[in-house]
Design a protein around this motif. Structure first.
Motif, short mmCIF file in Angstrom:
data_model
loop_
_atom_site.label_atom_id
_atom_site.label_comp_id
_atom_site.label_asym_id
_atom_site.label_seq_id
_atom_site.Cartn_x
_atom_site.Cartn_y
_atom_site.Cartn_z
N PHE A 67 0.84 -1.19 0.00
CA PHE A 67 0.00 0.00 0.00
C PHE A 67 0.89 1.25 0.00
O PHE A 67 1.97 1.27 0.61
N THR A 68 0.39 2.29 -0.66
CA THR A 68 1.07 3.58 -0.66
C THR A 68 0.04 4.68 -0.48
O THR A 68 -0.98 4.71 -1.19
N THR A 69 0.31 5.59 0.45
CA THR A 69 -0.57 6.73 0.64
C THR A 69 0.11 7.98 0.12
O THR A 69 1.34 8.11 0.19
N SER A 70 -0.70 8.89 -0.42
CA SER A 70 -0.15 10.13 -0.97
C SER A 70 -1.22 11.21 -0.86
O SER A 70 -2.38 10.93 -0.54
N ARG A 71 -0.83 12.44 -1.11
CA ARG A 71 -1.79 13.53 -1.04
C ARG A 71 -1.54 14.52 -2.17
O ARG A 71 -0.43 14.65 -2.67
N ASP A 72 -2.60 15.20 -2.54
CA ASP A 72 -2.55 16.26 -3.54
C ASP A 72 -3.11 17.50 -2.88
O ASP A 72 -4.33 17.66 -2.76
N ASN A 73 -2.22 18.36 -2.40
CA ASN A 73 -2.66 19.54 -1.66
C ASN A 73 -3.52 20.47 -2.51
O ASN A 73 -4.45 21.10 -2.01
N ALA A 74 -3.23 20.54 -3.79
CA ALA A 74 -3.99 21.44 -4.67
C ALA A 74 -5.45 21.02 -4.80
O ALA A 74 -6.33 21.85 -4.99
N LYS A 75 -5.68 19.70 -4.68
CA LYS A 75 -7.04 19.18 -4.82
C LYS A 75 -7.66 18.81 -3.48
O LYS A 75 -8.80 18.34 -3.44
N ASN A 76 -6.92 19.00 -2.39
CA ASN A 76 -7.40 18.59 -1.06
C ASN A 76 -7.78 17.11 -1.05
O ASN A 76 -8.83 16.72 -0.53
N MET A 77 -6.93 16.30 -1.63
CA MET A 77 -7.21 14.87 -1.73
C MET A 77 -6.08 14.06 -1.10
O MET A 77 -4.91 14.43 -1.16
N VAL A 78 -6.46 12.94 -0.53
CA VAL A 78 -5.51 11.96 -0.03
C VAL A 78 -5.88 10.61 -0.66
O VAL A 78 -7.06 10.32 -0.83
N TYR A 79 -4.86 9.83 -1.00
CA TYR A 79 -5.11 8.58 -1.70
C TYR A 79 -4.47 7.40 -0.98
O TYR A 79 -3.48 7.55 -0.27
N LEU A 80 -5.03 6.22 -1.19
CA LEU A 80 -4.43 4.98 -0.72
C LEU A 80 -4.39 4.03 -1.90
O LEU A 80 -5.44 3.51 -2.31
N GLN A 81 -3.21 3.83 -2.45
CA GLN A 81 -3.02 2.88 -3.54
C GLN A 81 -2.76 1.51 -2.93
O GLN A 81 -1.79 1.34 -2.18
N MET A 82 -3.61 0.55 -3.25
CA MET A 82 -3.51 -0.78 -2.67
C MET A 82 -3.20 -1.78 -3.78
O MET A 82 -4.01 -1.96 -4.70
N ASN A 83 -2.06 -2.41 -3.69
CA ASN A 83 -1.63 -3.41 -4.67
C ASN A 83 -1.57 -4.78 -4.03
O ASN A 83 -1.53 -4.92 -2.81
N SER A 84 -1.56 -5.80 -4.87
CA SER A 84 -1.44 -7.19 -4.41
C SER A 84 -2.43 -7.47 -3.28
O SER A 84 -2.06 -8.01 -2.22
N LEU A 85 -3.66 -7.11 -3.51
CA LEU A 85 -4.67 -7.25 -2.46
C LEU A 85 -4.91 -8.71 -2.11
O LEU A 85 -4.83 -9.61 -2.95
N ARG A 86 -5.20 -8.92 -0.83
CA ARG A 86 -5.42 -10.26 -0.27
C ARG A 86 -6.80 -10.31 0.36
O ARG A 86 -7.36 -9.28 0.75
N PRO A 87 -7.35 -11.49 0.51
CA PRO A 87 -8.67 -11.60 1.16
C PRO A 87 -8.68 -10.96 2.55
O PRO A 87 -9.70 -10.39 2.95
N GLU A 88 -7.58 -11.03 3.26
CA GLU A 88 -7.52 -10.43 4.61
C GLU A 88 -7.50 -8.90 4.59
O GLU A 88 -7.58 -8.28 5.65
#
Length: 124
Positions: A67-88
């Motif tokens: 997982f990677t979290t990031s933000r875009d201050n210009a858009k007032n947005m925060v993101y969570l990129q989730m890769n290789s997702l698992r059932p858990e």
């Protein structure tokens, strides 16, 4: 008081990716903004956060490297990129903020303002 609205949840198969978004009403002087999840029958778990002043992102051991979290201050947005997702990883994911400095920003009880959450389901 800051308002947080999550989006981007859904159902995916194991190994797939998903990106969550959090619309922040305004980037106030909070200490950290993070992602907390709660699986059915389990406690909340803070999985990622960004320390506002330092621009440092932290991750729980359960998602580190996926997982990677990031933000875009210009858009007032925060993101969570989730890769290789698992059932858990199946859970309701919340975006939340910590108002004051803390030594434990990955402790979910430190978060004082929460969004309503978005559901992520990982299943084959």
């Amino acid at each position: 008081q800051v308002q947080l609205v999550e989006s981007g949840g859904g159902s995916v198969q194991p190994g797939e990716s998903l990106t969550l978004s959090c619309q922040v009403s305004e980037f106030l002087d909070y200490y950290a903004i993070g992602w907390i999840r709660q699986a059915p029958g389990k406690e909340h778990e803070a999985v990622a956060c960004i320390l506002n002043k330092f621009g440092i992102d932290l991750y729980s051991d359960s998602v580190k490297g996926r997982f990677t979290t990031s933000r875009d201050n210009a858009k007032n947005m925060v993101y969570l990129q989730m890769n290789s997702l698992r059932p858990e990883d199946t859970a309701t994911y919340y975006c939340a903020t910590i108002a004051r400095q803390t030594a434990t920003p990955l402790r979910y009880s430190q978060y004082t303002t929460w969004g309503r959450g978005t559901q992520v389901t990982v299943s084959s």
